[in-house]
Write an enzyme that holds these catalytic residues in place. Structure first.
Site, PDB file in Angstrom:
ATOM      1  N   SER A 129      29.242  64.119 -30.724  1.00  0.00           N
ATOM      2  CA  SER A 129      28.975  65.035 -29.615  1.00  0.00           C
ATOM      3  C   SER A 129      27.750  64.593 -28.835  1.00  0.00           C
ATOM      4  O   SER A 129      27.442  65.175 -27.799  1.00  0.00           O
ATOM      5  CB  SER A 129      28.772  66.450 -30.137  1.00  0.00           C
ATOM      6  OG  SER A 129      27.782  66.453 -31.128  1.00  0.00           O
TER       7      SER A 129
ATOM      8  N   HIS B 245      35.839  63.232 -27.950  1.00  0.00           N
ATOM      9  CA  HIS B 245      35.063  64.404 -28.347  1.00  0.00           C
ATOM     10  C   HIS B 245      35.959  65.639 -28.298  1.00  0.00           C
ATOM     11  O   HIS B 245      36.244  66.166 -27.218  1.00  0.00           O
ATOM     12  CB  HIS B 245      33.850  64.534 -27.399  1.00  0.00           C
ATOM     13  CG  HIS B 245      32.926  65.644 -27.747  1.00  0.00           C
ATOM     14  ND1 HIS B 245      32.108  66.253 -26.825  1.00  0.00           N
ATOM     15  CD2 HIS B 245      32.665  66.257 -28.927  1.00  0.00           C
ATOM     16  CE1 HIS B 245      31.400  67.189 -27.414  1.00  0.00           C
ATOM     17  NE2 HIS B 245      31.723  67.208 -28.691  1.00  0.00           N
TER      18      HIS B 245
ATOM     19  N   GLU C 168      37.154  65.431 -24.527  1.00  0.00           N
ATOM     20  CA  GLU C 168      36.267  64.722 -23.586  1.00  0.00           C
ATOM     21  C   GLU C 168      36.282  63.249 -24.027  1.00  0.00           C
ATOM     22  O   GLU C 168      35.912  62.939 -25.164  1.00  0.00           O
ATOM     23  CB  GLU C 168      34.858  65.312 -23.703  1.00  0.00           C
ATOM     24  CG  GLU C 168      33.854  64.745 -22.735  1.00  0.00           C
ATOM     25  CD  GLU C 168      32.470  65.404 -22.878  1.00  0.00           C
ATOM     26  OE1 GLU C 168      32.075  65.776 -24.007  1.00  0.00           O
ATOM     27  OE2 GLU C 168      31.791  65.543 -21.844  1.00  0.00           O
TER      28      GLU C 168
ATOM     29  N   ASN D 155      28.091  68.780 -23.404  1.00  0.00           N
ATOM     30  CA  ASN D 155      26.844  69.290 -23.971  1.00  0.00           C
ATOM     31  C   ASN D 155      25.666  69.227 -23.009  1.00  0.00           C
ATOM     32  O   ASN D 155      24.688  69.951 -23.185  1.00  0.00           O
ATOM     33  CB  ASN D 155      26.535  68.580 -25.278  1.00  0.00           C
ATOM     34  CG  ASN D 155      27.390  69.150 -26.399  1.00  0.00           C
ATOM     35  OD1 ASN D 155      27.553  70.368 -26.487  1.00  0.00           O
ATOM     36  ND2 ASN D 155      27.954  68.303 -27.225  1.00  0.00           N
TER      37      ASN D 155
HETATM   38  N1  CAA Z   1      43.015  77.616 -36.154  1.00  0.00           N
HETATM   39  C1  CAA Z   1      44.121  78.026 -35.506  1.00  0.00           C
HETATM   40  N2  CAA Z   1      44.132  79.028 -34.607  1.00  0.00           N
HETATM   41  C2  CAA Z   1      42.961  79.658 -34.396  1.00  0.00           C
HETATM   42  C3  CAA Z   1      41.762  79.295 -35.030  1.00  0.00           C
HETATM   43  C4  CAA Z   1      41.818  78.224 -35.941  1.00  0.00           C
HETATM   44  N3  CAA Z   1      40.731  77.804 -36.591  1.00  0.00           N
HETATM   45  N4  CAA Z   1      40.764  80.101 -34.575  1.00  0.00           N
HETATM   46  C5  CAA Z   1      41.324  80.935 -33.686  1.00  0.00           C
HETATM   47  N5  CAA Z   1      42.648  80.671 -33.564  1.00  0.00           N
HETATM   48  C6  CAA Z   1      43.614  81.295 -32.667  1.00  0.00           C
HETATM   49  C7  CAA Z   1      43.985  82.685 -33.104  1.00  0.00           C
HETATM   50  O1  CAA Z   1      45.025  82.670 -34.036  1.00  0.00           O
HETATM   51  C8  CAA Z   1      44.392  83.311 -31.779  1.00  0.00           C
HETATM   52  O2  CAA Z   1      45.677  82.881 -31.410  1.00  0.00           O
HETATM   53  P1  CAA Z   1      46.623  83.767 -30.401  1.00  0.00           P
HETATM   54  O3  CAA Z   1      45.802  84.076 -29.184  1.00  0.00           O
HETATM   55  O4  CAA Z   1      47.731  82.868 -30.110  1.00  0.00           O
HETATM   56  O5  CAA Z   1      46.980  84.976 -31.163  1.00  0.00           O
HETATM   57  C9  CAA Z   1      43.432  82.670 -30.788  1.00  0.00           C
HETATM   58  O6  CAA Z   1      42.997  81.444 -31.385  1.00  0.00           O
HETATM   59  C10 CAA Z   1      42.261  83.565 -30.523  1.00  0.00           C
HETATM   60  O7  CAA Z   1      41.618  83.855 -31.762  1.00  0.00           O
HETATM   61  P2  CAA Z   1      41.133  85.293 -32.248  1.00  0.00           P
HETATM   62  O8  CAA Z   1      41.975  86.347 -31.600  1.00  0.00           O
HETATM   63  O9  CAA Z   1      41.013  85.270 -33.731  1.00  0.00           O
HETATM   64  O10 CAA Z   1      39.647  85.394 -31.736  1.00  0.00           O
HETATM   65  P3  CAA Z   1      39.073  85.126 -30.309  1.00  0.00           P
HETATM   66  O11 CAA Z   1      39.962  85.671 -29.257  1.00  0.00           O
HETATM   67  O12 CAA Z   1      37.671  85.583 -30.410  1.00  0.00           O
HETATM   68  O13 CAA Z   1      39.094  83.546 -30.157  1.00  0.00           O
HETATM   69  C11 CAA Z   1      37.981  81.509 -30.247  1.00  0.00           C
HETATM   70  C12 CAA Z   1      38.436  82.710 -31.043  1.00  0.00           C
HETATM   71  C13 CAA Z   1      39.205  80.688 -29.816  1.00  0.00           C
HETATM   72  C14 CAA Z   1      37.120  80.662 -31.189  1.00  0.00           C
HETATM   73  C15 CAA Z   1      37.192  81.978 -28.970  1.00  0.00           C
HETATM   74  O14 CAA Z   1      36.202  82.884 -29.349  1.00  0.00           O
HETATM   75  C16 CAA Z   1      36.578  80.862 -28.197  1.00  0.00           C
HETATM   76  O15 CAA Z   1      37.240  80.172 -27.429  1.00  0.00           O
HETATM   77  N6  CAA Z   1      35.234  80.666 -28.371  1.00  0.00           N
HETATM   78  C17 CAA Z   1      34.503  79.610 -27.722  1.00  0.00           C
HETATM   79  C18 CAA Z   1      34.746  78.333 -28.458  1.00  0.00           C
HETATM   80  C19 CAA Z   1      34.003  77.183 -27.837  1.00  0.00           C
HETATM   81  O16 CAA Z   1      33.297  77.289 -26.857  1.00  0.00           O
HETATM   82  N7  CAA Z   1      34.176  76.014 -28.458  1.00  0.00           N
HETATM   83  C20 CAA Z   1      33.493  74.835 -28.039  1.00  0.00           C
HETATM   84  C21 CAA Z   1      32.242  74.738 -28.835  1.00  0.00           C
HETATM   85  S1  CAA Z   1      31.324  73.323 -28.364  1.00  0.00           S
HETATM   86  C22 CAA Z   1      32.032  72.082 -29.252  1.00  0.00           C
HETATM   87  O17 CAA Z   1      32.916  72.234 -30.050  1.00  0.00           O
HETATM   88  C23 CAA Z   1      31.517  70.730 -28.989  1.00  0.00           C
HETATM   89  C24 CAA Z   1      30.142  70.385 -29.321  1.00  0.00           C
HETATM   90  O18 CAA Z   1      29.851  69.204 -29.208  1.00  0.00           O
HETATM   91  C25 CAA Z   1      29.105  71.300 -29.757  1.00  0.00           C
END
Ligand code: CAA
Length: 280
Positions: free
Chosen positions: A117, A138, A150, A188
C-alpha cells in the site's frame, strides 16, 4: 485457466486467493506456518458462507472454490504460476528478500506483483533481475467486496506487464485503475490525509469520535466514518503510510497526528487488537 500464486495468507492475501479461486484459477496460497494458512482458509470459508446464506452461491460451489486453493508452506510450489501476488508484511527488507527468492524460483517471464500500500514498486523491482515484470496490484479491504485494484507501474514496468495485469483484473471481476509510482500512489495519498485530519479534529477537541464519524457518514455518504475506517485498516498501517508520505514528499501536511502515534505506541492498533479509537 492457469495457476495464481498468493504469498501471505493474512487479511489481504486470503481475500486475493478467494477472489482468484472464485474466478476459476487454481490457487497456490503460501504462508510460513500451517496455522496462518488455517486461519486464512477459515476467513475465506466464512466470507463465502455469507454468499451461501444470500443464495448467491450453493454449498457445492463453495466447496469447489475452496478445493481450488492449495495451501502450502513451500515457496517452491509457486514456481509454475502465471502470476505471483505478494501480500506479506509491509516491510521493505522482508519484501526484498522474498522477491529475490521469487526471482530465482520462477521463469523470467512470470509476472511478480506486490499488494503493497505504500512501498515503492521501483525499489522492490530493482531487487530482481526482471524489473519489467514487476508491478503493484493494490487490492482494497475487504477484497471480496471492494471493486478496485489500483495498479501501479514502477519506473521499469513494461507495457506488456501492465496490459497483462489489466486483463487479469478484469478476469477477477475487478476494475483496475492506473497510477504511477509516487508515495501513497493515489488511494493513500488522498485517503490518509483525510483520516489524519479526522484524528487531529478529535485531538483538538473539535467534536467527539461519534460526531466526527457521523458527520462524514451522514453528510458525505461515506460507508464508514474516518475514525472507524482507521481502526478497520489498522492504526499501525495508517501510521506507516503517513510516515511514507511525510518522508517521501518532505511536506509537513503529511505529519501524523500525535494521537495516532501515541495509540500505536500503546498497542491500540484498532479492530485487530480490540482497541483503537473505539473499543471492540
Ligand atoms: N467478505 C464477503 N462479503 C463481505 C465482507 C467480507 N469480508 N464484508 C462485508 N461483506 C458484504 C456483506 O455481506 C454485504 O453484502 P450485501 O450488501 O450483498 O448484503 C456487504 O458487504 C455490506 O456489508 P455489511 O452489510 O455487513 O456492512 P456494511 O454495509 O457496513 O459494509 C463494508 C461493510 C463493505 C466494509 C463498508 O463498511 C465499507 O465499504 N467500508 C469502507 C471500506 C474501505 O474504505 N476499504 C478500503 C480501506 S483502504 C485499503 O484497503 C487500502 C489501504 O492501503 C489502506
Amino acid at each position: 485457466m492457469g495457476t495464481f500464486a498468493v504469498i501471505g495468507a493474512g487479511t489481504m492475501g486470503s481475500g486475493i486467493a478467494q477472489v482468484a479461486a472464485r474466478a476459476g484459477f487454481q490457487v497456490v496460497l503460501r504462508d510460513v506456518a500451517p496455522e496462518y494458512l488455517d486461519r486464512g482458509l477459515a476467513t475465506i470459508r466464512s466470507s463465502l458462507e455469507r454468499d451461501v446464506k444470500k443464495e448467491r452461491l450453493t454449498v457445492a460451489q463453495l466447496e469447489e472454490i475452496l478445493a481450488r486453493i492449495r495451501p502450502t508452506t513451500e515457496l517452491a510450489e509457486v514456481a509454475g504460476a502465471e502470476i505471483v501476488v505478494e501480500a506479506i508484511i509491509e516491510n521493505f527488507e522482508a519484501k526484498a528478500a522474498l522477491f529475490r527468492e521469487l526471482d530465482a524460483l520462477t521463469p523470467p517471464e512470470t509476472v511478480l506483483a506486490t499488494n503493497t500500500s505504500s512501498i515503492s514498486i521501483t525499489r522492490i523491482a530493482a531487487t530482481t533481475k526482471r524489473p519489467a515484470q514487476v508491478i503493484g496490484m493494490h487490492f482494497m479491504n475487504p477484497v471480496p467486496v471492494m471493486p478496485l485494484v489500483e495498479v501501479i507501474r514502477g519506473c521499469a514496468t513494461s507495457e506488456s506487464t501492465a496490459n497483462y495485469v489489466l486483463e487479469l483484473g478484469a478476469r477477477l471481476g475487478k476494475t483496475c485503475l492506473m497510477a504511477n509510482d509516487f508515495p501513497g500512489f493515489v488511494s493513500n495519498r488522498i485517503l490518509m490525509p483525510m483520516l489524519n485530519e479526522a484524528m487531529f479534529a478529535l485531538y483538538e477537541g473539535v467534536a467527539t469520535r461519534e460526531a466526527i464519524d457521523g458527520i462524514m457518514k451522514l453528510g458525505m455518504n461515506h460507508p464508514m466514518g474516518p475514525l472507524t475506517l482507521a481502526d478497520f485498516i489498522g492504526l499501525d498501517v495508517c501510521l506507516a503510510i503517513l510516515d511514507v508520505l511525510y518522508e517521501g514528499f518532505g511536506d509537513p501536511k503529511y505529519r501524523a497526528c500525535p494521537l495516532l502515534r501515541q495509540y500505536v505506541a500503546a498497542g491500540w492498533l484498532g479492530r485487530k487488537t480490540g482497541r483503537g479509537f473505539y473499543e471492540y
